[in-house]
Scaffold this motif. Structure first.
Motif, PDB file in Angstrom:
ATOM      1  N   GLU A 143      69.161   3.244  18.465  1.00  0.00           N
ATOM      2  CA  GLU A 143      68.218   2.241  18.944  1.00  0.00           C
ATOM      3  C   GLU A 143      68.921   0.897  19.152  1.00  0.00           C
ATOM      4  OE1 GLU A 143      65.152   2.397  16.001  1.00  0.00           O
ATOM      5  OE2 GLU A 143      64.322   4.297  16.739  1.00  0.00           O
ATOM      6  N   GLY A 144      69.455   0.308  18.088  1.00  0.00           N
ATOM      7  CA  GLY A 144      70.196  -0.937  18.239  1.00  0.00           C
ATOM      8  C   GLY A 144      71.556  -0.700  18.861  1.00  0.00           C
ATOM      9  N   CYS A 145      72.271  -1.774  19.171  1.00  0.00           N
ATOM     10  CA  CYS A 145      73.546  -1.660  19.884  1.00  0.00           C
ATOM     11  C   CYS A 145      74.597  -0.901  19.064  1.00  0.00           C
ATOM     12  CB  CYS A 145      74.058  -3.065  20.236  1.00  0.00           C
ATOM     13  SG  CYS A 145      74.925  -3.126  21.819  1.00  0.00           S
ATOM     14  N   PHE A 146      74.773  -1.283  17.806  1.00  0.00           N
ATOM     15  CA  PHE A 146      75.763  -0.573  16.989  1.00  0.00           C
ATOM     16  C   PHE A 146      75.356   0.874  16.776  1.00  0.00           C
ATOM     17  CE2 PHE A 146      77.406   0.988  12.934  1.00  0.00           C
ATOM     18  CZ  PHE A 146      78.764   0.807  13.134  1.00  0.00           C
ATOM     19  N   GLN A 147      74.065   1.112  16.527  1.00  0.00           N
ATOM     20  CA  GLN A 147      73.602   2.472  16.297  1.00  0.00           C
ATOM     21  C   GLN A 147      73.810   3.349  17.529  1.00  0.00           C
ATOM     22  OE1 GLN A 147      69.341   3.253  15.569  1.00  0.00           O
ATOM     23  NE2 GLN A 147      69.967   4.185  13.625  1.00  0.00           N
ATOM     24  N   LYS A 148      73.597   2.788  18.706  1.00  0.00           N
ATOM     25  CA  LYS A 148      73.848   3.550  19.930  1.00  0.00           C
ATOM     26  C   LYS A 148      75.316   3.937  20.037  1.00  0.00           C
ATOM     27  CE  LYS A 148      70.155   1.632  22.853  1.00  0.00           C
ATOM     28  NZ  LYS A 148      69.869   0.803  24.048  1.00  0.00           N
ATOM     29  N   ALA A 149      76.202   2.973  19.810  1.00  0.00           N
ATOM     30  CA  ALA A 149      77.636   3.260  19.895  1.00  0.00           C
ATOM     31  C   ALA A 149      78.047   4.288  18.848  1.00  0.00           C
ATOM     32  CB  ALA A 149      78.434   1.965  19.722  1.00  0.00           C
ATOM     33  N   ASN A 150      77.479   4.150  17.667  1.00  0.00           N
ATOM     34  CA  ASN A 150      77.730   5.113  16.595  1.00  0.00           C
ATOM     35  C   ASN A 150      77.307   6.514  17.042  1.00  0.00           C
ATOM     36  OD1 ASN A 150      78.005   6.479  14.166  1.00  0.00           O
ATOM     37  ND2 ASN A 150      76.613   5.166  13.013  1.00  0.00           N
ATOM     38  N   CYS A 310      77.272  -2.071  24.795  1.00  0.00           N
ATOM     39  CA  CYS A 310      77.118  -1.585  23.423  1.00  0.00           C
ATOM     40  C   CYS A 310      78.253  -0.632  23.057  1.00  0.00           C
ATOM     41  CB  CYS A 310      75.784  -0.878  23.247  1.00  0.00           C
ATOM     42  SG  CYS A 310      74.355  -1.979  23.260  1.00  0.00           S
ATOM     43  N   GLY A 311      78.847   0.000  24.061  1.00  0.00           N
ATOM     44  CA  GLY A 311      79.954   0.922  23.818  1.00  0.00           C
ATOM     45  C   GLY A 311      81.148   0.264  23.173  1.00  0.00           C
ATOM     46  N   ALA A 312      81.222  -1.076  23.227  1.00  0.00           N
ATOM     47  CA  ALA A 312      82.342  -1.787  22.608  1.00  0.00           C
ATOM     48  C   ALA A 312      82.395  -1.534  21.098  1.00  0.00           C
ATOM     49  CB  ALA A 312      82.219  -3.281  22.886  1.00  0.00           C
ATOM     50  N   TRP A 313      81.252  -1.191  20.511  1.00  0.00           N
ATOM     51  CA  TRP A 313      81.207  -0.918  19.074  1.00  0.00           C
ATOM     52  C   TRP A 313      81.704   0.486  18.727  1.00  0.00           C
ATOM     53  CZ3 TRP A 313      80.565  -4.370  15.372  1.00  0.00           C
ATOM     54  CH2 TRP A 313      79.897  -5.561  15.653  1.00  0.00           C
ATOM     55  N   ALA A 314      81.955   1.319  19.710  1.00  0.00           N
ATOM     56  CA  ALA A 314      82.321   2.711  19.434  1.00  0.00           C
ATOM     57  C   ALA A 314      83.616   2.813  18.639  1.00  0.00           C
ATOM     58  CB  ALA A 314      82.435   3.495  20.736  1.00  0.00           C
TER      59      ALA A 314
END
Length: 336
Positions: A143-150, A310-314
């Motif tokens: 849902e959130g940006c980090f969670q999406k990347a995760n 958001c992929g930057a958090w991957a």
């Protein structure tokens, strides 16, 4: 459905509602439990006659109130206390209290979102296959940006090491997977979950199933959506405990770690060694720099693949998984 069949079941053999009990461990799951229960209770006429048991480890939020509200609409939903608090103890307690006269135990997690008819699909597949356990793939969503990347990175080889139950698409016999259904007779015969395990109790149980001659089948046609951890801190804690649990399982059953399990440990030791050597031999820094470059490339890949920044958090998520798992694994190994 009018005929009582699961929406996407391909099995002609069906389990009777009276054969099935569903265990749902909870602990402070007010944010998820109603969505979880309602998703489980839709999609098959048999579901209204199947016993659903929420085994709670002492929630201090509104979890119990919410379950009781759902139970007023669905009388086959009930609540029991789980003094052991852990998920392993919760499932064992449900099997002990509700297993008599039943042959199939389905385990569900409050953090997951289930497709219509999930419980009966699992029960039908378990019965038709005649296996000790049925496992299913998990498709991570965020849902959130980090969670999406995760979520995007965990279902890749870089995130999960290629585990068959992490986004896998091929059905077949495996030695481990995400637990969905159990043959109660086997579950009770080998003592259920080891309640001393707070994490990795599933892999530890699977090792005993295989040793007892049981078979585990991964059904890739039955899938669940899973919400991964939404912050770096919660993800690190989760994977630290995963690493500890895996080390305990390997030691208990005298097993050797697989290559994908060795990677994070070797990587951590390599980075630590490079840091110590670098004042004397600067090229040693090439190893951690290459690793950081790989994480950076993963971030770029996810940005382009999902067309989202958001992929930057991957890369951060992948690095957190690797390092936390390795630290947990090594810490447990040193506590001999």
């Amino acid at each position: 459905m009018a005929d009582g069949a699961s929406p996407s079941s391909s099995y002609t053999i069906q389990a009777a509602a009276t054969e099935i009990v569903v265990a749902i461990p909870t602990l402070n799951e007010a944010a998820h439990i109603e969505t979880c229960l309602r998703s489980l209770l839709t999609g098959d006429a048999r579901l209204t006659s199947i016993q659903f048991v929420v085994a709670d480890g002492g929630s201090t939020d509104a979890t119990r109130d919410i379950v009781e509200q759902v139970a007023r609409q669905f009388p086959n939903v009930t609540w029991i206390d789980n003094p052991g608090r852990l998920q392993s103890a919760a499932v064992n307690r449900v099997a002990a209290q509700f297993g008599e006269g039943r042959s199939i135990l389905v385990r569900c997690d409050a953090h997951s979102i289930y497709p219509p008819g999930y419980v009966t699909q699992v029960a039908d597949a378990l019965k038709a296959r005649g296996v000790a356990s049925l496992v299913v793939p998990m498709d991570a969503v965020g849902e959130g940006c980090f969670q999406k990347a995760n979520a995007w990175i965990v279902d890749t080889p870089l995130g999960s090491g290629g585990s068959a139950h992490r986004g896998g698409t091929a059905s077949g016999f495996v030695d481990h997977g995400h637990h969905a259904g159990f043959e109660i007779a086997m579950f009770q015969a080998i003592g259920g979950y080891d309640e001393t395990f707070s994490h990795n109790e599933d892999a530890e149980y699977d090792a005993r199933v295989v040793a007892a001659g049981g078979r585990i089948f991964l059904d890739a046609d039955i899938r669940i959506a899973y919400l991964p951890r939404p912050t770096v801190r919660s993800l690190a804690k989760q994977y630290f405990n995963y690493g500890k649990g895996r080390a305990r399982t390997l030691r208990k059953h005298n097993q050797r770690p697989r290559l994908r399990q060795l990677f994070p440990v070797v990587n951590l030791l390599g980075i630590g060694g490079a840091g110590l050597l670098s004042p004397l031999f600067w090229p040693a820094l090439l190893f951690p720099l290459a690793y950081l470059g790989g994480l950076g490339a993963a971030s770029v890949w996810m940005i382009l693949r999902h067309r989202s920044l958001c992929g930057a958090w991957a890369g951060v998520a992948a690095g957190t998984m690797h390092m936390a798992w390795a630290v947990g694994f090594l810490r447990q190994q040193l506590q001999r």
